[in-house]
Design an enzyme around this catalytic site. Sequence first.
Site, PDB file in Angstrom:
ATOM      1  N   LYS A 267      -4.846  -2.117  -1.986  1.00 47.04           N
ATOM      2  CA  LYS A 267      -4.194  -1.535  -0.812  1.00 47.04           C
ATOM      3  C   LYS A 267      -2.769  -1.183  -1.196  1.00 47.04           C
ATOM      4  CE  LYS A 267      -2.841  -2.291   3.947  1.00 47.04           C
ATOM      5  NZ  LYS A 267      -3.020  -3.083   5.165  1.00 47.04           N
ATOM      6  N   ARG A 277       0.194   2.617  12.612  1.00 43.99           N
ATOM      7  CA  ARG A 277       1.245   1.727  13.116  1.00 43.99           C
ATOM      8  C   ARG A 277       1.729   2.204  14.480  1.00 43.99           C
ATOM      9  NH1 ARG A 277       4.275   1.084   7.220  1.00 43.99           N
ATOM     10  NH2 ARG A 277       2.514   0.038   6.195  1.00 43.99           N
ATOM     11  N   LYS A 289       6.618  -2.687   2.998  1.00 48.04           N
ATOM     12  CA  LYS A 289       5.585  -3.647   2.611  1.00 48.04           C
ATOM     13  C   LYS A 289       5.375  -3.689   1.088  1.00 48.04           C
ATOM     14  CE  LYS A 289       3.222  -3.664   7.096  1.00 48.04           C
ATOM     15  NZ  LYS A 289       1.918  -3.760   7.802  1.00 48.04           N
ATOM     16  N   GLU A 305      -6.415  -6.530  -9.264  1.00 49.60           N
ATOM     17  CA  GLU A 305      -6.697  -6.965  -7.891  1.00 49.60           C
ATOM     18  C   GLU A 305      -8.206  -7.045  -7.632  1.00 49.60           C
ATOM     19  OE1 GLU A 305      -4.837  -8.079  -5.604  1.00 49.60           O
ATOM     20  OE2 GLU A 305      -2.794  -7.400  -5.972  1.00 49.60           O
ATOM     21  N   LYS A 320      -7.612   1.676  -0.484  1.00 51.87           N
ATOM     22  CA  LYS A 320      -6.940   2.230   0.680  1.00 51.87           C
ATOM     23  C   LYS A 320      -5.536   2.679   0.305  1.00 51.87           C
ATOM     24  CE  LYS A 320      -5.397   0.536   5.090  1.00 51.87           C
ATOM     25  NZ  LYS A 320      -5.046  -0.610   5.851  1.00 51.87           N
ATOM     26  N   SER A 346      -5.341   6.565   8.666  1.00 48.12           N
ATOM     27  CA  SER A 346      -4.851   7.293   9.839  1.00 48.12           C
ATOM     28  C   SER A 346      -4.083   8.574   9.481  1.00 48.12           C
ATOM     29  CB  SER A 346      -3.969   6.372  10.677  1.00 48.12           C
ATOM     30  OG  SER A 346      -2.884   5.872   9.910  1.00 48.12           O
ATOM     31  N   TYR A 385     -11.943   7.328  10.853  1.00 51.52           N
ATOM     32  CA  TYR A 385     -11.852   7.583  12.296  1.00 51.52           C
ATOM     33  C   TYR A 385     -12.804   8.705  12.691  1.00 51.52           C
ATOM     34  CZ  TYR A 385      -7.969   4.526  11.534  1.00 51.52           C
ATOM     35  OH  TYR A 385      -7.237   3.431  11.166  1.00 51.52           O
TER      36      TYR A 385
HETATM   37  C1  PBG Z   1      -2.718  -3.957   8.745  1.00 46.13           C
HETATM   38  C2  PBG Z   1      -3.446  -2.699   8.462  1.00 46.13           C
HETATM   39  C3  PBG Z   1      -2.894  -1.420   8.275  1.00 46.13           C
HETATM   40  C4  PBG Z   1      -3.953  -0.537   8.178  1.00 46.13           C
HETATM   41  C5  PBG Z   1      -5.126  -1.280   8.277  1.00 46.13           C
HETATM   42  N1  PBG Z   1      -4.803  -2.610   8.427  1.00 46.13           N
HETATM   43  C6  PBG Z   1      -1.481  -0.976   8.282  1.00 46.13           C
HETATM   44  C7  PBG Z   1      -0.529  -1.537   7.331  1.00 46.13           C
HETATM   45  O1  PBG Z   1      -0.885  -2.177   6.344  1.00 46.13           O
HETATM   46  O2  PBG Z   1       0.664  -1.341   7.593  1.00 46.13           O
HETATM   47  C8  PBG Z   1      -3.812   0.957   8.044  1.00 46.13           C
HETATM   48  C9  PBG Z   1      -4.999   1.772   8.452  1.00 46.13           C
HETATM   49  C10 PBG Z   1      -4.724   3.195   8.696  1.00 46.13           C
HETATM   50  O3  PBG Z   1      -3.626   3.730   8.426  1.00 46.13           O
HETATM   51  O4  PBG Z   1      -5.654   3.874   9.163  1.00 46.13           O
HETATM   52  N2  PBG Z   1      -2.658  -4.911   7.775  1.00 46.13           N
END
Ligand code: PBG
Length: 402
Positions: A267, A277, A289, A305, A320, A346, A385
């Site tokens: 990730k 968010r 992050k 990982e 991701k 997203s 989505y």
């Molecule tokens: C939270 C989480 C996130 C997403 C999925 N779980 C956001 C982040 O890590 O800030 C993002 C999913 C998306 O953008 O569709 N841990």
Amino acid sequence: MNSSQDLKSSVTMRSVIVALALSSATALVAPSAPRMPTALQAATKDPATTSYQPTEGANAAVDTNNKGDAWVSQMQRPRRNRKSAGVRSMVRENFLTPANLMQPIFIHEDSNEVVPIPSMPGQSRHTLDSMVEQVKKGMALGVKSFILFPKVPDDLKTNFADECYNPDGIVPRAVAMCKAACPEATICTDIALDPYSDQGHDGIVLDGKIVNDMTIEQLCKQAVCHARAGADFVGPSDMMDGRVGALRLALDAEGHTDVGIISYSAKYASAFYGPFRDALDSHPGFGDKKTYQQDPANGREAIIEATLDAAEGADMLMVKPGVPYLDVIRRIRDVVDLPIAAYHVSGEYAMIKAGAEKGWVDEKAIVLETLMCFRRAGADVILTYYATDAAQWMNDEGNVCL
Ligand code: PBG
């Protein structure tokens, strides 16, 4: 046009080449038979005034077949396997079905309204009742898996995010409702503190740092809480080190050996999460992050990982975001045999929507192509989505293998 003598000599040359190719089993590109230029051509050979003729001269690019038609001496013609829909479907390497798709669903209890998310047109924060309708709608179209993301009110958020394991919290109740309404649906939950954190981070914050092991303690409580509610899979999206092994032990200790772990293995600290968010009101309270999510510049690190998560007992590995990280999916696919999930996140959704709303891209075609590309890269499961819409489009085209 060649003279008949030219044609004859080139035919002879061709049979020699075919024989050679057959005997050596090597693909050869045949040089064309040299042709003598006519006196007129020779006299006007000034390159500035002579138009180029591909069928003429030494090493002519295009030859002539027995019928006098243009012919390139090319024995390997991949287009033969693309010549009709029937042939294309016979040799197709990858398939996309609604069962490969997982639908994320945003849920909230701020009101009894389904609240549209402006940066994700077509997506909303659902009430628990409308969430159940979404699950039923997906199931009817062949989408069989769902992942729930809660929007938590500010007054329930704390640094330790203790609301994340409240058995009466929104997620355990939502899971139970989904399983009661559709026992066959595969219900997954997100394991991370950010929706419940007043710091907007995936872990507990001490002295401005996101602490690893204390966070895992909370994640274990969260996972057991979701498992008790009936979740089929938990999806740790926090990127703490060692959380998969700890979650496996926690679930097993509580008798949830059947509850799987879809680990967000690779990730990345990505700008593509912005609209998500917005949806959950979970932007980081400070900083970014990058001390836990991966650097987008790193590919090898994803293997570290992924292999760790596999060794710790993950059932599926997730990559991701999606499209910009197809290479990461492929790299992991090549070294780990667990199923791989890809998250078409997203920001990727929002970009396609925006382009489609402007009429600049064909939404349906772009989405189905994108989802197929995940499969080609090596993903088994795609979180998107677009899951339900894509399944509807596949059903419309009669292009569904259930
Ligand atoms: C939270 C989480 C996130 C997403 C999925 N779980 C956001 C982040 O890590 O800030 C993002 C999913 C998306 O953008 O569709 N841990």
